[in-house]
Scaffold this active site. Structure first.
Site, PDB file in Angstrom:
ATOM      1  N   HIS A   1       0.863  -1.175   0.000  1.00 30.44           N
ATOM      2  CA  HIS A   1       0.000   0.000   0.000  1.00 30.44           C
ATOM      3  C   HIS A   1       0.903   1.230   0.000  1.00 30.44           C
ATOM      4  O   HIS A   1       2.011   1.208   0.532  1.00 30.44           O
ATOM      5  CB  HIS A   1      -0.869  -0.029   1.259  1.00 30.44           C
ATOM      6  CG  HIS A   1      -1.939   1.012   1.319  1.00 30.44           C
ATOM      7  ND1 HIS A   1      -1.674   2.321   1.651  1.00 30.44           N
ATOM      8  CD2 HIS A   1      -3.287   0.945   1.123  1.00 30.44           C
ATOM      9  CE1 HIS A   1      -2.802   3.013   1.654  1.00 30.44           C
ATOM     10  NE2 HIS A   1      -3.794   2.202   1.330  1.00 30.44           N
TER      11      HIS A   1
ATOM     12  N   ASP B   1       3.235  -3.858   8.348  1.00 32.36           N
ATOM     13  CA  ASP B   1       1.966  -3.167   8.160  1.00 32.36           C
ATOM     14  C   ASP B   1       0.860  -4.204   8.348  1.00 32.36           C
ATOM     15  O   ASP B   1       0.658  -5.068   7.504  1.00 32.36           O
ATOM     16  CB  ASP B   1       1.925  -2.560   6.753  1.00 32.36           C
ATOM     17  CG  ASP B   1       0.562  -1.983   6.384  1.00 32.36           C
ATOM     18  OD1 ASP B   1      -0.362  -2.046   7.220  1.00 32.36           O
ATOM     19  OD2 ASP B   1       0.420  -1.490   5.250  1.00 32.36           O
TER      20      ASP B   1
ATOM     21  N   GLN C   1      -4.397  -4.801   7.275  1.00 35.52           N
ATOM     22  CA  GLN C   1      -5.323  -5.795   6.735  1.00 35.52           C
ATOM     23  C   GLN C   1      -5.249  -7.127   7.476  1.00 35.52           C
ATOM     24  O   GLN C   1      -5.978  -8.063   7.136  1.00 35.52           O
ATOM     25  CB  GLN C   1      -5.041  -6.024   5.246  1.00 35.52           C
ATOM     26  CG  GLN C   1      -5.236  -4.800   4.375  1.00 35.52           C
ATOM     27  CD  GLN C   1      -6.688  -4.353   4.291  1.00 35.52           C
ATOM     28  OE1 GLN C   1      -7.608  -5.128   4.527  1.00 35.52           O
ATOM     29  NE2 GLN C   1      -6.884  -3.098   3.934  1.00 35.52           N
TER      30      GLN C   1
ATOM     31  N   LYS D   1     -10.587  -0.287  10.392  1.00 32.79           N
ATOM     32  CA  LYS D   1     -10.727  -1.507   9.598  1.00 32.79           C
ATOM     33  C   LYS D   1     -11.122  -2.710  10.448  1.00 32.79           C
ATOM     34  O   LYS D   1     -11.347  -3.802   9.919  1.00 32.79           O
ATOM     35  CB  LYS D   1      -9.418  -1.805   8.853  1.00 32.79           C
ATOM     36  CG  LYS D   1      -9.047  -0.754   7.809  1.00 32.79           C
ATOM     37  CD  LYS D   1      -7.781  -1.131   7.074  1.00 32.79           C
ATOM     38  CE  LYS D   1      -7.281  -0.017   6.177  1.00 32.79           C
ATOM     39  NZ  LYS D   1      -8.197   0.302   5.060  1.00 32.79           N
TER      40      LYS D   1
ATOM     41  N   CYS E   1      -4.674   2.348  -3.817  1.00 32.45           N
ATOM     42  CA  CYS E   1      -3.450   2.908  -3.227  1.00 32.45           C
ATOM     43  C   CYS E   1      -2.281   1.938  -3.384  1.00 32.45           C
ATOM     44  O   CYS E   1      -1.485   1.736  -2.463  1.00 32.45           O
ATOM     45  CB  CYS E   1      -3.653   3.260  -1.758  1.00 32.45           C
ATOM     46  SG  CYS E   1      -4.873   4.546  -1.478  1.00 32.45           S
TER      47      CYS E   1
END
Length: 407
Positions: free
Chosen positions: A121, A198, A201, A224, A361
């Site tokens: 991303h 990261d 997700q 999220k 993105c």
């Protein structure tokens, strides 16, 4: 888990869009919020709205207890060793930028390497581009397999003793691929570098254990994972955070201020200048309570069944292109030949179905996939097979419509 019963806990899902029951398939962009989270945030504003760490009055104490209680919930949620390792931020982007600006620009220099992947991303790509430019470090990419996945062998060939930092998404927001971050962290540490993960997700869908992964930094967002917008987390190993300088200065993050110099508070507060995101943190704590009441294993199993069901149905549609590996998290990114994804998403919206269309993105990944844009359907704990059926029906209707238009 019973997705239909869980759906009832999300007030926004009980509505019609364009005359159809809402089918929300864009949780990878932002998830919806259960009534428990909404009521917790409302209760803060109604009953004990106050600043934290400052006043000795009752409301201030209750707000501080709620805010720091949320930090402890985050600590246990990701199995961090100490609450000093949990920094509240505005979101994943802010968390990653904090590492890039504070750690990378202080401890990485010319001749060093920063390693990332083409799957990232933009929030886990652009900060490292800028850090490399600022420090003179070399930015390197781990080569991808044809399906966009990353192998241990490719990582071993890319990461060297000159590699000071590797940044990687745990789960791809486009492909749904689950990267071997634990194994890659071992390679990074063997070469003397630090590992940044990261987990935007990942945290809403699978169990994240920072001690098991042995990552040095990890970032994720509340919005999220059934929590409010504007709140995120940076986890960092205490030994590293203690060496880092703040990137924002002002009230609340200071210890002593003189006319020409100042000193900082201890962790975690030296990175939380100004009035923090109090309601957001308390709301995130409520979201964690909600997720844990259902169970991440149950959520993962439910999403696996949904994504398998969806991909099997999509493959029966002529002209359907599905991107990414077979084994994935709960999303499907795809294109329908002859239909631009923006047009597809617009037509689906007329059927009450919300999906994402665009480059997500992730423009470098789009180039790798040889696609200017894609459509994405992402699932969460409130989705059901009926939602997938509605999506397939609408895709067939859209394909028929555009086929008739251009025939």
């Amino acid at each position: 888990m019973n997705a239909k019963e869980i759906r009832k806990l999300f007030p926004i899902l009980n509505q019609e869009v364009n005359g159809h029951p809402l089918v929300y398939l864009d949780s990878a962009a932002t998830s919806q919020k259960p009534v428990q989270v909404i009521e917790t945030i409302e209760r803060y504003y109604r009953e004990y709205n106050s600043n934290v760490h400052r006043g000795v009055h009752t409301l201030g104490t209750r707000a501080t207890d709620g805010y720091e209680g949320a930090r402890e919930k985050v600590r246990t949620f990701i199995n961090a060793r100490a609450m000093e390792e949990i920094i509240f931020t505005r979101g994943t982007t802010t968390s990653l930028n904090l590492v890039a600006q504070s750690y990378a620009r202080s401890f990485i220099g010319e001749g060093d390497e920063i390693v990332i992947t083409q799957v990232e991303h933009h929030s886990n790509l652009i900060p490292w581009q800028q850090a490399a430019k600022a420090t003179g470090a070399t930015l390197k990419y781990i080569p991808l397999q044809a399906d966009g996945t990353i192998t241990i062998e490719a990582a071993e060939q890319t990461i060297t003793p000159n590699t000071k930092l590797v940044a990687m998404g745990y789960v791809s927001n486009v492909l749904g691929s689950i990267n071997p971050v634990k194994e890659i962290a071992r390679i990074v540490h063997r070469n003397g570098g630090v590992m940044v993960v990261d987990a935007a997700q990942a945290a809403p869908h699978i169990k994240v254990d920072v001690q098991d992964i042995d990552c040095d930094f990890l970032a994720f967002s509340g919005h999220k994972m059934a929590g409010p917008t504007g709140i995120g987390v940076l986890y960092g190993k205490q030994s590293l955070l203690e060496k880092m300088e703040p990137v924002e200065y002002g009230g609340e993050m200071i210890d002593f201020v003189e006319l020409y110099d100042s000193t900082w508070k201890e962790l975690p507060w030296k990175f939380e200048g100004g009035t923090p995101i109090i309601a957001g943190a308390i709301g995130l704590g409520a979201a964690i309570d909600f997720i844990e009441s259902i169970g991440l294993d149950e959520i993962r199993e439910h999403e696996h069944k949904l994504v398998t069901y969806a991909m099997d149905a999509m493959r029966s549609i002529d002209g359907m292109v599905i991107y990414g590996p077979e084994e994935r998290s709960g999303l499907v990114t795809f294109n329908v030949e002859g239909v631009h994804p923006h047009d597809l998403a617009t037509v689906l919206d007329t059927e009450g179905i919300a999906i994402r269309a665009g480059h997500h993105c992730a423009q470098p990944l789009m180039k790798f996939l040889n696609a200017s844009a894609t459509a994405r359907a992402s699932f969460y704990l409130y989705n059901s097979e009926e939602d997938v059926d509605a999506l397939i029906k609408a895709l067939l209707k859209t394909k028929e419509y555009f086929g008739n238009v251009f025939s």
